[in-house]
Design an enzyme around this catalytic site. Structure first.
Site, PDB file in Angstrom:
ATOM      1  N   LYS A   1      17.868 -25.362 -32.705  1.00 16.81           N
ATOM      2  CA  LYS A   1      16.828 -24.372 -32.402  1.00 16.81           C
ATOM      3  C   LYS A   1      17.235 -22.991 -32.901  1.00 16.81           C
ATOM      4  CE  LYS A   1      14.995 -27.001 -28.574  1.00 16.81           C
ATOM      5  NZ  LYS A   1      15.346 -27.380 -27.216  1.00 16.81           N
TER       6      LYS A   1
ATOM      7  N   GLN B   1      18.506 -24.403 -22.139  1.00 21.30           N
ATOM      8  CA  GLN B   1      18.565 -25.790 -22.600  1.00 21.30           C
ATOM      9  C   GLN B   1      18.687 -26.735 -21.406  1.00 21.30           C
ATOM     10  OE1 GLN B   1      18.124 -26.982 -25.778  1.00 21.30           O
ATOM     11  NE2 GLN B   1      18.160 -28.987 -24.784  1.00 21.30           N
TER      12      GLN B   1
ATOM     13  N   ASP C   1       9.005 -22.150 -22.691  1.00 24.73           N
ATOM     14  CA  ASP C   1       8.664 -23.550 -22.394  1.00 24.73           C
ATOM     15  C   ASP C   1       7.285 -23.666 -21.732  1.00 24.73           C
ATOM     16  OD1 ASP C   1      10.669 -25.247 -23.332  1.00 24.73           O
ATOM     17  OD2 ASP C   1      12.011 -24.692 -21.681  1.00 24.73           O
TER      18      ASP C   1
END
Ligand SMILES: NC(=O)c1ccc[n+]([C@@H]2O[C@H](COP(=O)([O-])OP(=O)(O)OC[C@H]3O[C@@H](n4cnc5c(N)ncnc54)[C@H](OP(=O)(O)O)[C@@H]3O)[C@@H](O)[C@H]2O)c1
Length: 292
Positions: free
Chosen positions: A58, A102, A125
């Site tokens: 990422k 994460q 998210d």
């Protein structure tokens, strides 16, 4: 190719992600031209190899798109307070527009409590309780990535959703529940008649068999078999389980013999999820800088 010679049209997520990421890169360039460097911060707790690998991917992608990506790596022994302190620092930092913790984090830590500490506007998210509330109310805000990716995937491949019957197998917080809210919204790429089935609905195949669009969101390998699919339906495989590195999807491959269109076993919903994360991040930077 199936034994009957009929296979469903494939709905890959890769081209969808490419298009979304091209738009993100353009938006990032626009922000940079206005003097704003969008920043997506990442937080890793502990030394799990797979999680460290995902974070690296990422970060590399963030850099390619033009994001700054400050990173904090907490030791596996970090306390809940340590995690909250990192998130509060990022909340206070006006130069940081999005924050990604994460998942999973070590078992002694509570991910949801950490998420609740994060500024909802920096929640890339789209899973913060405030953002779930915004989704329920139809207010703007970061959208949960996998559901948003599925809506984008259907739109990209020209699958009509408006007015059609969508059945979602699973009501989990990550996928089934927010997807149901999203696809029922009054927008041209949504606007569906949505039904959600789960373990409380013993005869769930009764519902999936009438679905024009069936989304598997259970996380039970092979739960969706051809006899659960209406001939010609669109089948989206969202649910997956990993056994080691082996990916076990909810949708049995033989469903392609009955479906009209289907996401591939690998490279379906997954790539769109990651693209939506970056879309949330650039939109957060646009909103924060008043350049959206
Ligand atoms: N592809 C991607 O990028 C991506 C991203 C995120 C998540 N996922 C996957 O999406 C899946 C769902 O995640 P989640 O967190 O939203 O869900 P979750 O919390 O794991 O819930 C699973 C749901 O499936 C239902 N279910 C399980 N077994 C069932 C059965 N035998 N019959 C009927 N319903 C059943 C459960 O019903 P009850 O509520 O009644 O228990 C529950 O609603 C997972 O496999 C996850 O790995 C994929």
């Amino acid at each position: 190719m199936s034994s009957s010679g009929t296979t469903a049209r494939l709905l890959p997520g890769g081209p969808v992600a490419e298009q979304v990421l091209a738009e993100v890169a353009e938006a990032v360039a626009g922000l940079r031209a206005s003097g704003v460097t969008p920043a997506l911060a990442t937080v890793l707790v502990g030394d799990d190899d797979a999680s460290a690998g995902y974070i690296r991917i990422k970060q590399r992608q963030a850099a390619e798109l033009g994001f700054a990506s400050p990173h904090v790596h907490l030791p596996g022994s970090a306390s809940q307070a340590d995690l909250h302190a990192v998130l509060e620092d990022f909340n206070a930092d006006k130069g940081v527009h999005g924050v990604l913790v994460q998942y999973p984090i070590p078992g002694h830590l509570d991910y949801d409590r950490g998420l609740a500490v994060l500024d909802p506007d920096k929640d890339v998210d789209g899973m913060h309780p405030v953002n779930m509330g915004r989704l329920a109310l139809g207010l703007p805000g970061p959208l949960p990535c996998t559901p948003a990716g599925i809506e984008a995937l259907l739109a990209f491949h020209g699958v009509p959703v408006s007015g059609r019957e969508v059945v979602i197998l699973g009501r989990g917080a990550t996928l089934g529940r927010p997807l149901a809210m999203l696809l029922a919204q009054k927008r041209p790429t949504a606007n569906a008649a949505v039904t959600v089935v789960h373990t409380g609905v013993a005869d769930w195949p009764r519902y999936t068999r009438r679905a024009e669009i069936l989304v598997a969101a259970a996380g039970v390998p092979g739960i969706v078999q051809p006899e659960h699919v209406r001939p010609g339906a669109v089948v989206v495989g969202g649910g997956v389980r990993y056994e080691g590195r082996r990916l076990l999807p909810d949708v049995d491959e033989s469903c392609a013999e009955v479906a009209g269109a289907i996401t591939p076993r690998v490279g379906g919903v997954g790539p769109t999820t990651v693209a939506m994360l970056f879309r949330n991040a650039v939109r957060a930077a646009q909103r924060a800088s008043g350049l959206g």
